[in-house]
Scaffold this motif. Structure first.
Motif, mmCIF file in Angstrom:
data_model
loop_
_atom_site.group_PDB
_atom_site.id
_atom_site.type_symbol
_atom_site.label_atom_id
_atom_site.label_comp_id
_atom_site.label_asym_id
_atom_site.label_seq_id
_atom_site.Cartn_x
_atom_site.Cartn_y
_atom_site.Cartn_z
ATOM 1 N N ILE A 173 37.625 63.741 28.276
ATOM 2 C CA ILE A 173 37.018 62.419 28.272
ATOM 3 C C ILE A 173 36.416 62.213 26.894
ATOM 4 O O ILE A 173 35.720 63.074 26.387
ATOM 5 C CB ILE A 173 35.896 62.281 29.324
ATOM 6 C CG1 ILE A 173 36.429 62.589 30.714
ATOM 7 C CG2 ILE A 173 35.262 60.902 29.281
ATOM 8 C CD1 ILE A 173 35.337 62.665 31.769
ATOM 9 N N GLN A 175 34.352 59.143 24.725
ATOM 10 C CA GLN A 175 33.778 57.812 24.608
ATOM 11 C C GLN A 175 33.202 57.677 23.215
ATOM 12 O O GLN A 175 32.674 58.632 22.662
ATOM 13 C CB GLN A 175 32.675 57.606 25.657
ATOM 14 C CG GLN A 175 33.179 57.724 27.096
ATOM 15 C CD GLN A 175 32.046 57.705 28.101
ATOM 16 O OE1 GLN A 175 30.937 58.119 27.802
ATOM 17 N NE2 GLN A 175 32.338 57.223 29.300
ATOM 18 N N SER A 176 33.311 56.523 22.623
ATOM 19 C CA SER A 176 32.822 56.353 21.263
ATOM 20 C C SER A 176 32.035 55.069 21.116
ATOM 21 O O SER A 176 32.226 54.111 21.853
ATOM 22 C CB SER A 176 33.993 56.330 20.272
ATOM 23 O OG SER A 176 34.803 55.190 20.489
ATOM 24 N N TYR A 181 30.761 60.090 19.245
ATOM 25 C CA TYR A 181 31.700 60.415 20.314
ATOM 26 C C TYR A 181 31.044 61.404 21.282
ATOM 27 O O TYR A 181 30.259 62.252 20.878
ATOM 28 C CB TYR A 181 32.971 61.051 19.740
ATOM 29 C CG TYR A 181 33.766 60.118 18.862
ATOM 30 C CD1 TYR A 181 34.915 59.498 19.335
ATOM 31 C CD2 TYR A 181 33.360 59.850 17.564
ATOM 32 C CE1 TYR A 181 35.648 58.630 18.539
ATOM 33 C CE2 TYR A 181 34.076 58.987 16.748
ATOM 34 C CZ TYR A 181 35.221 58.372 17.246
ATOM 35 O OH TYR A 181 35.934 57.508 16.453
ATOM 36 N N GLY A 183 31.929 63.472 25.320
ATOM 37 C CA GLY A 183 32.866 63.682 26.409
ATOM 38 C C GLY A 183 32.800 65.112 26.884
ATOM 39 O O GLY A 183 31.761 65.762 26.769
#
Length: 273
Positions: A173, A175-176, A181, A183
């Motif tokens: 996973i 996410q940014s 970032y 995950g």
């Protein structure tokens, strides 16, 4: 990639026997370059946002980067140094303080293309005898005299000194937001050898498949930090395994020493454990 051990693994396996030296033991730089491919363009008039995982993979240092500095830390070891991809060279430094005798051993390695040098000295040695007498200069290494040269840095092995490319390939996973970032990363497989020891992986169990990580990328798309949250295992408390990159284009030059001497037999005894 030729070597699977990270720089921390390489330094830690250099053992120093009890009465004379100290022991650097445990498990963690390798190689692997490349850039992530951009996502395919959408229909006319629209654009597709970059895939965060591909963007993060592309941010890992490779041979196109200017020289940079790095710091790699785990629960007991800190490595610092510089990388100059243009001239295929890596410099690394670390220190280890003996908890019982109180002296500190300082170690440095330098690789330029297919050549390597080491430098080892001791401080805080007042009142101690029996410590090895080594040249106070860079010592040129002969790989044929190392019993396991795959676990020590004996030649330039790529700009990805922390072996993050194969590690980030196992993120599940990502996410940014504005260069930040987060995950999870799977460190239960082969890539984990560049981050965790086998004992730690076994102690974490299934949790090693979803360890949380954070990373940052600068405005030029270059990785600046990577941190994995490692839980407590046995007597080892929870800690952060972290990699920091910086000074892109400004790091000190890394060049072959001009006054090096051949490494003596005692140096190989140290390096071979």
């Amino acid at each position: 990639m030729r070597r699977r051990n990270t720089l921390i693994s390489a330094i830690r396996r250099t053992t120093v026997t009890a009465a004379v030296f100290a022991t650097l033991a445990g498990g963690l730089v390798g190689c692997g370059q490349g850039t992530g491919e951009s996502a395919a363009p959408g229909p006319a008039g629209t654009s597709t946002a970059p895939n965060p995982k591909e963007t993060l993979l592309a941010a890992v240092p490779d041979e196109t980067r200017p020289g940079f500095s790095y710091t790699i830390r785990d629960w007991e070891t800190t490595l610092t140094g510089e990388v100059a991809p243009a001239v295929k060279s890596i410099h690394l430094r670390t220190s280890f303080k003996d908890p019982e005798l109180g002296f500190t051993m300082h170690m440095a390695y330098l690789t330029v293309d297919k050549e390597a040098w080491a430098r080892i000295n001791f401080t805080e040695t007042e009142g101690l005898t029996g410590l090895p007498k080594l040249p106070n200069k860079w010592m040129r290494l002969d790989p044929t005299k190392l019993t396991d040269d795959d676990s020590l840095p004996t030649e330039y092995d790529g700009a990805d000194v922390a072996s993050l490319k194969p590690v980030l390939a196992n993120t599940t996973i990502v996410q940014s937001a504005s260069g930040n970032y987060r995950g999870t990363v799977d460190l239960s497989g082969p890539a984990a050898a560049d981050i965790l020891s086998e004992e730690t992986i076994a102690g974490i169990g299934d949790g090693a498949k979803t360890l949380p990580f954070q990373a940052t990328v600068d405005v030029d798309g270059r990785l600046t930090t990577f941190v994995v949250k490692v839980p407590a295992v046995g007597k080892t408390k929870a800690y952060d395994y972290s990699v920091t990159y910086g000074d892109y284009g400004k790091a000190p030059a890394v060049a072959a020493p001009t006054d090096a001497v051949p490494a003596p037999a005692l140096a190989y005894e140290l390096l071979n454990g």
